[in-house]
Scaffold this motif. Structure first.
Motif, PDB file in Angstrom:
ATOM      1  N   PRO A 209      -6.649  -2.611 -13.543  1.00 25.09           N
ATOM      2  CA  PRO A 209      -6.920  -4.051 -12.607  1.00 25.09           C
ATOM      3  C   PRO A 209      -5.092  -4.764 -12.483  1.00 25.09           C
ATOM      4  O   PRO A 209      -5.967  -5.792 -11.631  1.00 25.09           O
ATOM      5  CB  PRO A 209      -7.167  -4.842 -14.071  1.00 25.09           C
ATOM      6  CG  PRO A 209      -7.646  -3.452 -14.690  1.00 25.09           C
ATOM      7  CD  PRO A 209      -7.205  -2.584 -14.749  1.00 25.09           C
TER       8      PRO A 209
ATOM      9  N   HIS B 104      -3.595   2.242 -10.641  1.00 26.86           N
ATOM     10  CA  HIS B 104      -4.030   1.037  -9.631  1.00 26.86           C
ATOM     11  C   HIS B 104      -5.247   0.556 -10.407  1.00 26.86           C
ATOM     12  O   HIS B 104      -6.376   0.985 -10.246  1.00 26.86           O
ATOM     13  CB  HIS B 104      -4.452   2.338  -8.754  1.00 26.86           C
ATOM     14  CG  HIS B 104      -3.799   2.778  -7.497  1.00 26.86           C
ATOM     15  ND1 HIS B 104      -3.535   1.971  -6.465  1.00 26.86           N
ATOM     16  CD2 HIS B 104      -2.882   3.839  -7.571  1.00 26.86           C
ATOM     17  CE1 HIS B 104      -2.279   2.846  -5.844  1.00 26.86           C
ATOM     18  NE2 HIS B 104      -2.421   3.635  -6.380  1.00 26.86           N
TER      19      HIS B 104
ATOM     20  N   LEU C 200      -0.973  -5.938  -5.600  1.00 26.49           N
ATOM     21  CA  LEU C 200      -1.626  -5.462  -4.567  1.00 26.49           C
ATOM     22  C   LEU C 200      -1.958  -6.572  -4.085  1.00 26.49           C
ATOM     23  O   LEU C 200      -1.701  -6.475  -2.473  1.00 26.49           O
ATOM     24  CB  LEU C 200      -2.198  -4.188  -4.583  1.00 26.49           C
ATOM     25  CG  LEU C 200      -1.906  -2.929  -2.918  1.00 26.49           C
ATOM     26  CD1 LEU C 200      -0.681  -3.150  -2.513  1.00 26.49           C
ATOM     27  CD2 LEU C 200      -2.776  -1.845  -3.297  1.00 26.49           C
ATOM     28  N   ARG C 201      -3.273  -7.427  -4.191  1.00 26.22           N
ATOM     29  CA  ARG C 201      -3.980  -8.440  -3.262  1.00 26.22           C
ATOM     30  C   ARG C 201      -2.699  -9.504  -3.097  1.00 26.22           C
ATOM     31  O   ARG C 201      -2.713  -9.615  -2.215  1.00 26.22           O
ATOM     32  CB  ARG C 201      -5.187  -8.621  -3.434  1.00 26.22           C
ATOM     33  CG  ARG C 201      -6.017  -7.430  -3.232  1.00 26.22           C
ATOM     34  CD  ARG C 201      -7.087  -8.181  -4.045  1.00 26.22           C
ATOM     35  NE  ARG C 201      -7.467  -8.636  -5.461  1.00 26.22           N
ATOM     36  CZ  ARG C 201      -7.832  -7.757  -5.944  1.00 26.22           C
ATOM     37  NH1 ARG C 201      -8.698  -6.753  -6.128  1.00 26.22           N
ATOM     38  NH2 ARG C 201      -7.930  -8.793  -7.791  1.00 26.22           N
TER      39      ARG C 201
ATOM     40  N   LYS D 124      -4.548  -3.361  -9.080  1.00 27.12           N
ATOM     41  CA  LYS D 124      -4.960  -4.174  -7.576  1.00 27.12           C
ATOM     42  C   LYS D 124      -4.535  -5.239  -7.480  1.00 27.12           C
ATOM     43  O   LYS D 124      -4.619  -5.309  -6.389  1.00 27.12           O
ATOM     44  CB  LYS D 124      -6.526  -3.581  -8.315  1.00 27.12           C
ATOM     45  CG  LYS D 124      -6.651  -2.071  -8.019  1.00 27.12           C
ATOM     46  CD  LYS D 124      -7.994  -1.770  -8.790  1.00 27.12           C
ATOM     47  CE  LYS D 124      -8.682  -0.508  -8.865  1.00 27.12           C
ATOM     48  NZ  LYS D 124      -9.921  -0.246  -8.970  1.00 27.12           N
ATOM     49  N   CYS D 125      -4.494  -6.236  -9.104  1.00 28.43           N
ATOM     50  CA  CYS D 125      -4.179  -7.518  -8.269  1.00 28.43           C
ATOM     51  C   CYS D 125      -3.206  -7.797  -7.900  1.00 28.43           C
ATOM     52  O   CYS D 125      -2.993  -8.906  -6.841  1.00 28.43           O
ATOM     53  CB  CYS D 125      -4.727  -8.272  -9.655  1.00 28.43           C
ATOM     54  SG  CYS D 125      -5.299 -10.294  -9.573  1.00 28.43           S
TER      55      CYS D 125
ATOM     56  N   PRO E 141       0.839  -0.964   0.250  1.00 29.93           N
ATOM     57  CA  PRO E 141      -0.150   0.066  -0.111  1.00 29.93           C
ATOM     58  C   PRO E 141       0.864   1.183   0.245  1.00 29.93           C
ATOM     59  O   PRO E 141       2.361   1.474   0.837  1.00 29.93           O
ATOM     60  CB  PRO E 141      -0.929  -0.455   1.440  1.00 29.93           C
ATOM     61  CG  PRO E 141      -1.236  -1.738   1.739  1.00 29.93           C
ATOM     62  CD  PRO E 141       0.593  -2.377   0.975  1.00 29.93           C
TER      63      PRO E 141
END
Length: 265
Positions: free
Chosen positions: A94, A92, A100-101, A97-98, A83
């Motif tokens: 797809p 930021h 980062l998860r 975001k993916c 983060p």
């Protein structure tokens, strides 16, 4: 510990530069899952790389390697987003975001895509190929600087274990740390991988193991919110040092393997 993305980056780089066979890449990935599958996140990326789209059946990683060869890829980069720092992922979207998860990604800047692994079933790791929306910007971490930071982190980690009195709550802490750190030793790396990279990766695994044990609550133990905050604050810089060390070690391995490959031609 280490990441499947690090394995893919180093082995794919070795293969692209003639320092490993395609079967070597596939065998190395076997350390992370018995079955690997590949699918594109959108139809445009699927068409560009001749890979299955989101509504189609996945294929094996051998077809991914063939796609990269056709696209004349020569460079792969490891990204370990957290983060507040998603550099290398084009913002930021797809992919960001993916990744980062997952806490990891492989970026192929020449092709304009990124890959993120996700365990979708027991023993099945799926690599989703995303479009890289804008040219990637990476942080370069010199391996010497990262190694020095890791050495300091190891000393601080040892102090943190005492300060946080981990041993009192987890009497088997040393055994847990040793078992977690040993997982790194089971990974294989291409012939020609620089010893310094391997050393830094192993030390990063040791610090990460300390962090995992020090940062987890003892079974059945009750830790106050204040104590939890103090613990997290003490351990956060160590996590940053581990991340930087892994990035530097993998970048150095890719550089050396690429240079060796260039020398063969």
């Amino acid at each position: 510990m280490s990441t499947a993305s690090a394995t893919l980056v180093v082995w794919t780089s070795a293969w692209l530069h003639g320092a490993a066979a395609a079967d070597d890449v596939l065998d190395a990935l076997g350390a992370w899952a018995g079955l690997h599958e590949v699918v594109a996140d959108d139809d445009g990326t699927a068409t560009a790389l001749d890979l299955p789209g989101p509504e189609e059946a996945p294929v094996g990683p051998a077809l991914l390697l063939a796609s990269l060869r056709r696209a004349a890829t020569t460079t792969a980069r490891l990204v370990l987003p957290v983060p507040g720092d998603v550099r290398g992922l084009g913002g930021h979207g797809p992919l960001g975001k993916c990744a980062l998860r997952a806490g990891q990604a492989v970026v192929l800047p020449e092709v304009g895509v990124g890959l993120v692994p996700r365990l979708v079933a027991d023993g099945v790791l799926r690599w989703t190929v995303f479009d890289l929306p804008v040219p990637a910007v990476f942080e370069h971490v010199p391996i010497g600087e990262a190694e020095h930071g890791l050495a300091s982190a190891m000393r601080e980690a040892a102090t943190a274990l005492v300060t946080l009195d981990v041993a009192r709550y987890r009497p088997n802490a040393r055994a847990e740390i040793a078992a977690l750190a040993a997982e790194q030793q089971g990974l294989s790396w291409p012939t020609g991988t620089p010893p310094r990279s391997l050393r830094v990766l192993q030390r990063a695994a040791e610090v990460a193991a300390i962090l995992a044990v020090a940062g987890s609550d003892a079974p059945g133990g009750a830790v106050s919110a204040t104590a939890t905050r103090a613990r997290d604050e003490a351990l956060r810089p160590l996590g940053d040092a581990v991340r930087r060390a892994r990035l530097a070690a993998v970048d150095e391995a890719v550089r050396v393997l690429s240079d060796q490959g260039a020398g063969r031609h």
